[in-house]
Write a protein that holds these residues in place. Sequence first.
Motif, PDB file in Angstrom:
ATOM      1  N   HIS A 148       0.853  -1.191   0.000  1.00 40.62           N
ATOM      2  CA  HIS A 148       0.000   0.000   0.000  1.00 40.62           C
ATOM      3  C   HIS A 148       0.895   1.250   0.000  1.00 40.62           C
ATOM      4  CE1 HIS A 148      -2.699  -3.137   1.631  1.00 40.62           C
ATOM      5  NE2 HIS A 148      -3.611  -2.492   0.949  1.00 40.62           N
ATOM      6  N   PRO A 149       1.599   1.493  -1.111  1.00 38.05           N
ATOM      7  CA  PRO A 149       2.589   2.579  -1.142  1.00 38.05           C
ATOM      8  C   PRO A 149       2.001   3.979  -1.066  1.00 38.05           C
ATOM      9  CG  PRO A 149       2.295   1.608  -3.334  1.00 38.05           C
ATOM     10  CD  PRO A 149       1.547   0.736  -2.377  1.00 38.05           C
ATOM     11  N   THR A 150       0.672   4.107  -1.206  1.00 45.44           N
ATOM     12  CA  THR A 150       0.072   5.444  -1.122  1.00 45.44           C
ATOM     13  C   THR A 150      -0.384   5.768   0.293  1.00 45.44           C
ATOM     14  OG1 THR A 150      -2.149   4.631  -1.658  1.00 45.44           O
ATOM     15  CG2 THR A 150      -0.726   5.263  -3.503  1.00 45.44           C
ATOM     16  N   ARG A 151      -0.308   4.815   1.194  1.00 47.74           N
ATOM     17  CA  ARG A 151      -0.755   5.040   2.572  1.00 47.74           C
ATOM     18  C   ARG A 151       0.438   5.367   3.471  1.00 47.74           C
ATOM     19  NH1 ARG A 151      -5.841   3.527   4.259  1.00 47.74           N
ATOM     20  NH2 ARG A 151      -7.168   2.535   2.689  1.00 47.74           N
ATOM     21  N   GLY A 297       0.166  -4.184 -16.673  1.00 49.32           N
ATOM     22  CA  GLY A 297       1.361  -4.448 -15.872  1.00 49.32           C
ATOM     23  C   GLY A 297       1.291  -3.944 -14.455  1.00 49.32           C
ATOM     24  N   GLU A 298       0.181  -3.288 -14.070  1.00 43.75           N
ATOM     25  CA  GLU A 298       0.058  -2.782 -12.716  1.00 43.75           C
ATOM     26  C   GLU A 298      -1.010  -3.564 -11.957  1.00 43.75           C
ATOM     27  OE1 GLU A 298       0.445   1.590 -11.976  1.00 43.75           O
ATOM     28  OE2 GLU A 298      -0.086   1.701 -14.098  1.00 43.75           O
ATOM     29  N   ARG A 299      -0.746  -3.865 -10.690  1.00 42.46           N
ATOM     30  CA  ARG A 299      -1.694  -4.597  -9.871  1.00 42.46           C
ATOM     31  C   ARG A 299      -2.923  -3.729  -9.605  1.00 42.46           C
ATOM     32  NH1 ARG A 299      -1.301  -5.567  -3.423  1.00 42.46           N
ATOM     33  NH2 ARG A 299      -3.239  -6.717  -3.183  1.00 42.46           N
ATOM     34  N   PHE A 300      -4.101  -4.362  -9.656  1.00 39.58           N
ATOM     35  CA  PHE A 300      -5.334  -3.646  -9.337  1.00 39.58           C
ATOM     36  C   PHE A 300      -5.282  -3.161  -7.894  1.00 39.58           C
ATOM     37  CE2 PHE A 300      -6.750  -5.593 -13.152  1.00 39.58           C
ATOM     38  CZ  PHE A 300      -7.721  -4.736 -13.639  1.00 39.58           C
ATOM     39  N   SER A 301      -5.542  -1.903  -7.699  1.00 38.73           N
ATOM     40  CA  SER A 301      -5.479  -1.326  -6.362  1.00 38.73           C
ATOM     41  C   SER A 301      -6.320  -0.066  -6.319  1.00 38.73           C
ATOM     42  CB  SER A 301      -4.033  -0.987  -5.984  1.00 38.73           C
ATOM     43  OG  SER A 301      -3.980  -0.178  -4.832  1.00 38.73           O
ATOM     44  N   LYS A 302      -7.271  -0.049  -5.396  1.00 32.30           N
ATOM     45  CA  LYS A 302      -8.104   1.146  -5.248  1.00 32.30           C
ATOM     46  C   LYS A 302      -7.252   2.343  -4.830  1.00 32.30           C
ATOM     47  CE  LYS A 302     -11.800   3.082  -2.388  1.00 32.30           C
ATOM     48  NZ  LYS A 302     -12.634   2.877  -1.201  1.00 32.30           N
ATOM     49  N   SER A 303      -6.342   2.116  -3.886  1.00 34.60           N
ATOM     50  CA  SER A 303      -5.555   3.229  -3.359  1.00 34.60           C
ATOM     51  C   SER A 303      -4.604   3.782  -4.410  1.00 34.60           C
ATOM     52  CB  SER A 303      -4.771   2.777  -2.117  1.00 34.60           C
ATOM     53  OG  SER A 303      -3.930   1.685  -2.427  1.00 34.60           O
ATOM     54  N   ALA A 304      -4.108   2.914  -5.310  1.00 32.91           N
ATOM     55  CA  ALA A 304      -3.173   3.375  -6.339  1.00 32.91           C
ATOM     56  C   ALA A 304      -3.883   3.866  -7.594  1.00 32.91           C
ATOM     57  CB  ALA A 304      -2.204   2.251  -6.698  1.00 32.91           C
ATOM     58  N   GLY A 305      -5.210   3.759  -7.630  1.00 27.58           N
ATOM     59  CA  GLY A 305      -5.967   4.246  -8.771  1.00 27.58           C
ATOM     60  C   GLY A 305      -5.943   3.341  -9.981  1.00 27.58           C
ATOM     61  N   VAL A 306      -5.504   2.097  -9.807  1.00 33.21           N
ATOM     62  CA  VAL A 306      -5.494   1.142 -10.920  1.00 33.21           C
ATOM     63  C   VAL A 306      -6.740   0.284 -10.786  1.00 33.21           C
ATOM     64  CG1 VAL A 306      -4.237  -0.725 -12.057  1.00 33.21           C
ATOM     65  CG2 VAL A 306      -2.982   1.114 -10.927  1.00 33.21           C
ATOM     66  N   LYS A 307      -7.742   0.567 -11.612  1.00 31.16           N
ATOM     67  CA  LYS A 307      -9.005  -0.143 -11.444  1.00 31.16           C
ATOM     68  C   LYS A 307      -9.738  -0.241 -12.774  1.00 31.16           C
ATOM     69  CE  LYS A 307     -11.489   4.019  -9.943  1.00 31.16           C
ATOM     70  NZ  LYS A 307     -12.352   4.610  -8.895  1.00 31.16           N
ATOM     71  N   LEU A 308     -10.778  -1.046 -12.762  1.00 33.86           N
ATOM     72  CA  LEU A 308     -11.627  -1.257 -13.923  1.00 33.86           C
ATOM     73  C   LEU A 308     -13.028  -1.493 -13.382  1.00 33.86           C
ATOM     74  CD1 LEU A 308     -11.007  -3.493 -16.978  1.00 33.86           C
ATOM     75  CD2 LEU A 308     -12.844  -4.118 -15.439  1.00 33.86           C
ATOM     76  N   ASP A 309     -14.024  -0.887 -14.012  1.00 32.33           N
ATOM     77  CA  ASP A 309     -15.396  -1.063 -13.552  1.00 32.33           C
ATOM     78  C   ASP A 309     -15.838  -2.485 -13.861  1.00 32.33           C
ATOM     79  OD1 ASP A 309     -18.398  -1.107 -13.771  1.00 32.33           O
ATOM     80  OD2 ASP A 309     -18.111   0.932 -13.018  1.00 32.33           O
TER      81      ASP A 309
END
Length: 517
Positions: A148-151, A297-309
């Motif tokens: 969780h690098p954004t926390r 190439g990026e892991r799905f993460s809500k905190s990192a903003g990598v997401k898909l509906d």
Amino acid sequence: MPRFYLTTAIDYANGDPHLGHALEKIGADVIARYRRQCGDDVHLLIGMDEHGQKVQQTAAKDGVAPQAFTDEIAARFQAIWSKLGISYDQFIRTTESHHKTGVQALIRMIAERNPDDFYERSYTGMYCVGCEAFKQDADIVEGKCVLHPTRTLEEVEERNWFFRLSKYQGFLQNLLATNPSFIEPESRRNEILGLLAQGLDDISASRARLDWAVPFPLVLSNGETQGTYVWFDALPNYLTGTGFPDAGYEARWPADLHIIGKDITRFHVVIWPAMLEAAGLPLPKQVWAHGFVQLGGERFSKSAGVKLDLGEAIDRYGADAFRYVLLREVPFDSDGNFSWERFEERYTSDLANAFGNLASRAIAMVEKYFDGVVPAAARPDAELDDDADVAAYHAGMNGSRGWLLHEGLAAVSRMTARANEYTAATTPWAVAKEAARTAELEQILASLIRRIARQTVLLAPFMPTKVEAVWTQLGAPGTVAAQRIDALAELEPAGWRVQKGEGVFPRPAPPTAPPAK
């Protein structure tokens, strides 16, 4: 009837379900459906992890009570699982009264059986609210949790109840030495062995100033009552879901299989077995840790903003196609990438052009040349190669080599390709022009329908709705879900009356902008 009890990780109530959640639930559902078609009495448990500091903070930020906050999130998760056709038998929530009772009963059982396993200790450490865990130096990069690098890590100092995890290091090392399949795949077991080799630290079992938690049943020497640390609350859901501590829970416990993500193996392969051993309870038979789904190439993460509906992704081609492509593209034993370009390629090649087209053409020819009734004919030698792929399918699906669902799908894809090659080689439309070759035509079309029927049964755990439509068009009896997947050799379609319907996998429209956000 053999019992088979499998579980997934319960999802943390801090946002919407994402592709990683979906991979795990679809994979577990495929295994559950496969085992049901093998004749097992299956119980699939999924649910929500609703306590902890992160939920409490997020609910306060939104200006709502934690229970109302988790109620709304649980409803969103259940709606997505319904949309995806997840055939769970039980949806557990850690806010349920029976679960709370079970957690406290387990902690008391440990304390009574091993009085020294819980002890008081003052502690200072760096706490990641995202993980709900204290982090060691190896888990911190540039002052941030690696997951969780954004926390911002919080320095916490308090007096808690601690669990003497270090006492169980030898037990755990012996467990993995004598029962290496307890944690699979092998890469995940090696990680745990490396962790154990470094030595285990005792862990906090309670938290101070945490109201949104199961009350910890032991009272500190100063009279303070604390909240149960979230992992001591979450992990027992697999046990409390059986009815523990009420009589009769042993009918289902121990679990046959825990399906989890690779980032929480330490909790399930170190802490959870130690808790059960301390309580004198049987361990689960196996833990399977799947990898991550990455987007670009990026892991799905809500905190990192990598997401898909997820809802929009499912709607694009339907739930069954989504289930198929996800498990075909992402190996269930390692990481995999998701892209819409690759999704459309796989949908078109495997489902629209290969399986869907094969079924449509064969059914149409039976209607045209035999008034819709599947002829009786001996099985040609050309079908014999399918037997090896049926065996490969089971080897990927039954856990004997691990839970390699992608290999099961690859085996069916080879069968489909072989049937299409057989169609091209035998040219039934040309054979039909010669009355003297009627017996040959009967054998060709009987073989094609037999192959399609068998592929339909094998695909049923992956695409339960779409293949039911194919099963109906084949004129097959009953439902495809009721077919014994381990009895394909006895499946004989002679006499079925086919009825061509709409194509179950229409070719995709021209590409549009992807719904990723």
